[in-house]
Design a protein around this motif. Structure first.
Motif, mmCIF file in Angstrom:
data_model
loop_
_atom_site.group_PDB
_atom_site.id
_atom_site.type_symbol
_atom_site.label_atom_id
_atom_site.label_comp_id
_atom_site.label_asym_id
_atom_site.label_seq_id
_atom_site.Cartn_x
_atom_site.Cartn_y
_atom_site.Cartn_z
ATOM 1 N N GLY A 109 -85.670 3.349 8.118
ATOM 2 C CA GLY A 109 -84.324 2.855 8.401
ATOM 3 C C GLY A 109 -83.354 3.113 7.267
ATOM 4 N N GLU A 110 -83.642 4.099 6.439
ATOM 5 C CA GLU A 110 -82.803 4.355 5.262
ATOM 6 C C GLU A 110 -81.370 4.690 5.662
ATOM 7 O OE1 GLU A 110 -81.423 4.146 1.990
ATOM 8 O OE2 GLU A 110 -83.608 4.175 1.763
ATOM 9 N N GLN A 111 -80.407 4.062 4.993
ATOM 10 C CA GLN A 111 -78.998 4.311 5.245
ATOM 11 C C GLN A 111 -78.388 5.266 4.223
ATOM 12 O OE1 GLN A 111 -76.666 0.734 5.296
ATOM 13 N NE2 GLN A 111 -74.842 1.724 6.125
ATOM 14 N N PHE A 112 -78.973 5.310 3.010
ATOM 15 C CA PHE A 112 -78.412 6.118 1.927
ATOM 16 C C PHE A 112 -79.442 7.167 1.517
ATOM 17 C CE2 PHE A 112 -76.520 1.907 1.806
ATOM 18 C CZ PHE A 112 -75.187 2.233 1.970
ATOM 19 N N TRP A 113 -79.283 8.355 2.066
ATOM 20 C CA TRP A 113 -80.269 9.409 1.962
ATOM 21 C C TRP A 113 -80.105 10.227 0.678
ATOM 22 C CZ3 TRP A 113 -83.742 11.421 5.943
ATOM 23 C CH2 TRP A 113 -83.985 10.472 6.929
ATOM 24 N N PRO A 114 -81.081 11.068 0.351
ATOM 25 C CA PRO A 114 -80.951 11.907 -0.847
ATOM 26 C C PRO A 114 -79.649 12.680 -0.837
ATOM 27 C CG PRO A 114 -83.164 12.081 0.049
ATOM 28 C CD PRO A 114 -82.376 11.286 1.047
ATOM 29 N N GLY A 115 -79.053 12.798 -2.030
ATOM 30 C CA GLY A 115 -77.757 13.438 -2.135
ATOM 31 C C GLY A 115 -77.792 14.684 -3.006
ATOM 32 N N ASP A 116 -76.778 15.493 -2.853
ATOM 33 C CA ASP A 116 -76.590 16.712 -3.638
ATOM 34 C C ASP A 116 -75.642 16.363 -4.786
ATOM 35 O OD1 ASP A 116 -75.684 19.164 -4.659
ATOM 36 O OD2 ASP A 116 -75.878 20.158 -2.712
ATOM 37 N N ILE A 117 -76.070 16.529 -6.035
ATOM 38 C CA ILE A 117 -75.220 16.142 -7.152
ATOM 39 C C ILE A 117 -73.937 16.981 -7.186
ATOM 40 C CG2 ILE A 117 -77.088 15.211 -8.546
ATOM 41 C CD1 ILE A 117 -77.099 17.758 -10.183
ATOM 42 N N ALA A 118 -73.989 18.203 -6.681
ATOM 43 C CA ALA A 118 -72.782 19.029 -6.633
ATOM 44 C C ALA A 118 -71.776 18.428 -5.655
ATOM 45 C CB ALA A 118 -73.137 20.453 -6.222
ATOM 46 N N GLU A 119 -72.248 17.981 -4.506
ATOM 47 C CA GLU A 119 -71.365 17.347 -3.527
ATOM 48 C C GLU A 119 -70.848 16.010 -4.067
ATOM 49 O OE1 GLU A 119 -71.380 15.825 1.144
ATOM 50 O OE2 GLU A 119 -73.211 16.607 0.215
ATOM 51 N N HIS A 120 -71.712 15.281 -4.754
ATOM 52 C CA HIS A 120 -71.319 14.000 -5.345
ATOM 53 C C HIS A 120 -70.139 14.200 -6.307
ATOM 54 C CE1 HIS A 120 -72.113 9.855 -6.709
ATOM 55 N NE2 HIS A 120 -71.911 10.295 -7.942
ATOM 56 N N LEU A 121 -70.215 15.231 -7.144
ATOM 57 C CA LEU A 121 -69.130 15.503 -8.085
ATOM 58 C C LEU A 121 -67.849 15.934 -7.365
ATOM 59 C CD1 LEU A 121 -71.026 17.384 -10.941
ATOM 60 C CD2 LEU A 121 -70.283 15.005 -10.897
ATOM 61 N N HIS A 122 -68.019 16.622 -6.247
ATOM 62 C CA HIS A 122 -66.858 17.089 -5.486
ATOM 63 C C HIS A 122 -66.015 15.917 -4.989
ATOM 64 C CE1 HIS A 122 -64.497 19.778 -2.958
ATOM 65 N NE2 HIS A 122 -64.705 18.976 -1.930
ATOM 66 N N HIS A 123 -66.642 14.769 -4.828
ATOM 67 C CA HIS A 123 -65.937 13.584 -4.337
ATOM 68 C C HIS A 123 -65.712 12.556 -5.457
ATOM 69 C CE1 HIS A 123 -66.259 14.885 -0.161
ATOM 70 N NE2 HIS A 123 -67.517 15.204 -0.407
ATOM 71 N N THR A 124 -65.785 13.012 -6.701
ATOM 72 C CA THR A 124 -65.704 12.099 -7.843
ATOM 73 C C THR A 124 -64.439 12.342 -8.654
ATOM 74 O OG1 THR A 124 -68.118 11.933 -8.055
ATOM 75 C CG2 THR A 124 -66.815 11.434 -10.016
ATOM 76 N N THR A 125 -63.797 11.250 -9.049
ATOM 77 C CA THR A 125 -62.690 11.301 -9.998
ATOM 78 C C THR A 125 -63.148 10.647 -11.294
ATOM 79 O OG1 THR A 125 -61.025 11.176 -8.243
ATOM 80 C CG2 THR A 125 -60.314 10.622 -10.486
ATOM 81 N N PRO A 126 -63.273 11.375 -12.392
ATOM 82 C CA PRO A 126 -63.760 10.789 -13.647
ATOM 83 C C PRO A 126 -62.812 9.701 -14.161
ATOM 84 C CG PRO A 126 -63.779 13.186 -13.733
ATOM 85 C CD PRO A 126 -63.004 12.809 -12.523
ATOM 86 N N SER A 155 -84.350 16.636 4.113
ATOM 87 C CA SER A 155 -83.045 16.534 3.475
ATOM 88 C C SER A 155 -82.738 17.852 2.803
ATOM 89 C CB SER A 155 -83.039 15.409 2.436
ATOM 90 O OG SER A 155 -81.854 15.447 1.669
ATOM 91 N N ASN A 156 -81.506 18.337 2.980
ATOM 92 C CA ASN A 156 -81.149 19.584 2.306
ATOM 93 C C ASN A 156 -80.564 19.335 0.933
ATOM 94 O OD1 ASN A 156 -78.728 18.478 3.063
ATOM 95 N ND2 ASN A 156 -77.876 20.362 3.934
ATOM 96 N N ALA A 157 -80.682 18.098 0.430
ATOM 97 C CA ALA A 157 -80.241 17.796 -0.932
ATOM 98 C C ALA A 157 -81.264 18.346 -1.918
ATOM 99 C CB ALA A 157 -80.104 16.283 -1.108
ATOM 100 N N PRO A 158 -80.817 19.059 -2.940
ATOM 101 C CA PRO A 158 -81.775 19.641 -3.884
ATOM 102 C C PRO A 158 -82.380 18.590 -4.811
ATOM 103 C CG PRO A 158 -79.532 20.482 -4.261
ATOM 104 C CD PRO A 158 -79.440 19.422 -3.225
#
Length: 488
Positions: A135-152, A262-265
Motif C-alpha cells: 500500500g505504499e504511497q511514496f514510491w522510489p524517486g529519481d534524484i534528478a527529477e527531485h532536483l527539477h522540482h526543487t528551489t534551494p 520502479s524506473n527510479a535509479p
C-alpha cells in the motif's frame, strides 16, 4: 475535603512541580534538551509562533503547536496515490533524463583509469531485491527529477529563482552557501525456498570472520580477490529467473503483475577497502518520508529520504549485510537473510522506507509496539534494472562514474546540504511537537555522509560493537545511535 478536590490538588501540584523542574533544568542545563539537530534552534523556532500561549506552552510544558495537531485519518495529503505506470509509457522528453548523461566521456580514460572504475561482477550477482509495501504511497524517486522540482533555500529563504533549479551536474555549487562544519556526520511464514540458514553457518569461524569484520584491524597486505566469470553470472541469472517463476507464476520481474517495477535509479557506490574487502552500498531515494504514528498522531515526516543496504564482500564472497532503519539498523550474515536465487531480499517499510529482513510489524524505540513500521511481500523492485554505479576513493574524496554507467555525473554526490525542507517553524500550520518529537523534521544528508568509510558493517561509530546476526528475528527493535533525527 472531597475526593474530587484532593484529585484536583494532586493534578495541579504535579503540573506545578513538572513546570518548576523543567524550567530549572532549562536554565541550568539547556544542552540536556538538545536531542536532535532541530533542537539546536530551539529559541528561534519557538519565537516563530505568533501565539503567546503557544510559545509559553512550548517553553514550559513541551507542548508545541497544539492548535495545529491533527489525528491521522485516511491517506496522507490531498491526492489519491498515482497509478503506477510502466517505464516505457513514461514521458520520454522529461528534462531531468538528460541530467544522468552529463558526466565525463569514457574516451578520456586510459587503462589505469578504467581499472579504477571497474566494479567486480560479483557485486551485481548479489545485488539486493526490494519488496516495496503493497500500500505504499511514496514510491522510489529519481534524484534528478527531485532536483527539477526543487528551489534551494537557506534558513527558509530562496537563494535561487523558483525557475532556476539545480541539476546533478551543478548541485555541489550550492556548497558555497552552506556554513562550514567539522564534517563529523557521522508475522509471515518463510517459504521453504527462501535461501536462509538459521544458527550456525558452515565455515563461519572466528578466524574467518576476523578477515573481514573490521578492516581497520587487518594487515595491509592485499588479499587475492577471486573474480566471477561469465558462466557464474549466467548461472546466477538463470537461478533468479527460476525462483521468480516459482514466486510469481512465470511473470517477469518488470511486468506490472509481478515486479512493482520502479524506473527510479538506485545508486551503487563501491569501495575497495583492501585485504580482499569490498563494500557495496546500495542507496535508494524517495522524495517524501511519511512518519509513523503514536496514539494516532503522526511524527517524523520529512521531504527527501535516503535509505541504504551495505553488502560486504571478502575475496568475492558476500559475508554480511546492513539494513538501514531510522537512526539505526540491523546487520546479518549473508546466509541468514532471505534470498531469491543468490540475491538478498529487503523489505521496505510503509511510508518510512526503513529496511528490514522480514515482513510484518517491526517495533522500534518505544515499547509495546507504540511506534512501529509495517512491511509485507508487496511489489518486488529490482534496482539493478536501473542503477547508476560508482567507485569511491574515500581518502581522496574522489567519486568516479563506473564502467557500468560511464556518463553518470558525480558533482551531486559532494553536495553538503539537505535533500529536503528545513523543519518547519512552530508558526507554520503544518508543524507541532510533543515529547521532543516533531511532526516535520529536517530532510536528510546525502550518501557521502552515511559513514562510507566504516570499519565494520554497521553504520554506527567504529568504536561501537557491531552485532552480525546469524538468524532473523521478527518484532525486534533496530539498534539506535546518535542524536540526529534526520531521515536517511
Amino acid at each position: 475535603m472531597t475526593r474530587k478536590a484532593k484529585a484536583t490538588i494532586a493534578v495541579l501540584s504535579t503540573l506545578i512541580a513538572y513546570v518548576s523542574v523543567n524550567s530549572i533544568i532549562h536554565v541550568l542545563r539547556p544542552a540536556a534538551f538538545v536531542w536532535s539537530a532541530e533542537d539546536r534552534e530551539e529559541r528561534d523556532w519557538i519565537a516563530s509562533s505568533r501565539s503567546w500561549f503557544d510559545r509559553k506552552s512550548c517553553r514550559w510544558l513541551s507542548i508545541c503547536g497544539a492548535a495545529h495537531l491533527q489525528t491521522v485519518h485516511g491517506e496522507f495529503g490531498h491526492r489519491e496515490p498515482v497509478e503506477r505506470v510502466n517505464a516505457h509509457d513514461a514521458e520520454p522528453e522529461a528534462p531531468w533524463r538528460s541530467f544522468w548523461i552529463s558526466g565525463a566521456s569514457e574516451s578520456e580514460w586510459d587503462a589505469d583509469e578504467r581499472a579504477r572504475r571497474q566494479i567486480p561482477d560479483y557485486v551485481f550477482h548479489y545485488a539486493p531485491l526490494v519488496h516495496l509495501y503493497s500500500g505504499e504511497q511514496f514510491w522510489p524517486g529519481d534524484i534528478a527529477e527531485h532536483l527539477h522540482h526543487t528551489t534551494p533555500t537557506l534558513n527558509y529563504t530562496p537563494i535561487q529563482a523558483q525557475w532556476d533549479h539545480p541539476t546533478l551536474r551543478d548541485l555541489d555549487e550550492l556548497n558555497k552557501n552552506i556554513p562550514q562544519t567539522d564534517g563529523n556526520n557521522k508475522g509471515e511464514s518463510w517459504a521453504d525456498w527462501d535461501g536462509r540458514v538459521d544458527g550456525d553457518i558452515p565455515g563461519d569461524t572466528e578466524e574467518d570472520r576476523a578477515k573481514w569484520y573490521d578492516f581497520h584491524q587487518l594487515q595491509q597486505e592485499a588479499a587475492a580477490v577471486h573474480e566471477s566469470n561469465t558462466d557464474e553470472h549466467f548461472q546466477a541469472q538463470q537461478i533468479l529467473k527460476e525462483e521468480l517463476r516459482r514466486r510469481y507464476g512465470g511473470e517477469e520481474i518488470y511486468d506490472n503483475g509481478a515486479g512493482g517495477r520502479s524506473n527510479a535509479p538506485a545508486i551503487l557506490v563501491v569501495m575497495d577497502k583492501g585485504n580482499g574487502i569490498v563494500d557495496a552500498f546500495w542507496f535508494y531515494f524517495y522524495s517524501f518520508n511519511l512518519g509513523n504514528t503514536v496514539v494516532n498522531v503522526r511524527f517524523g515526516n520529512h521531504v527527501g529520504d535516503w535509505e541504504h543496504c551495505l553488502v560486504r564482500f571478502h575475496n568475492g564472497k558476500p559475508k554480511a549485510l546492513f539494513f538501514s532503519a531510522h537512526q539505526g539498523g540491523e546487520a546479518y550474515s549473508y546466509e541468514a537473510v532471505e534470498k531469491i536465487g543468490q540475491r538478498p531480499v529487503i523489505y521496505s517499510a510503509e511510508g518510512s522506507h526503513a529496511m528490514y529482513a522480514t515482513a510484518g510489524v517491526q517495533e522500534y524505540l518505544l515499547p509495546w509496539g507504540l511506534l512501529h513500521d509495517v512491511t509485507d511481500r508487496g511489489p518486488l523492485w529490482d534496482p539493478l534494472l536501473n542503477t547508476k554505479a560508482y567507485t569511491y576513493d574515500f581518502d581522496n574524496k574522489h567519486l568516479r562514474a563506473s564502467t557500468f554507467s560511464p556518463s553518470a555525473p558525480t558533482e551531486w554526490f559532494h553536495y553538503r546540504g539537505h535533500w529536503g525542507d528545513k523543519f518547519y517553524p512552530l508558526g507554520d500550520s503544518r508543524q507541532y511537537r510533543f515529547a521532543g518529537q516533531y511532526h516535520f523534521v529536517n530532510g536528510p544528508l546525502g550518501p557521502k555522509f552515511k559513514h562510507l568509510n566504516r570499519h565494520k558493517v554497521c553504520q554506527g561509530p567504529d568504536r561501537s560493537p557491531c552485532v552480525i546476526k546469524n538468524y532473523v528475528e521478527q518484532g525486534k527493535r533496530p539498534r539506535r545511535w546518535g542524536s540526529s533525527r534526520q531521515g536517511e
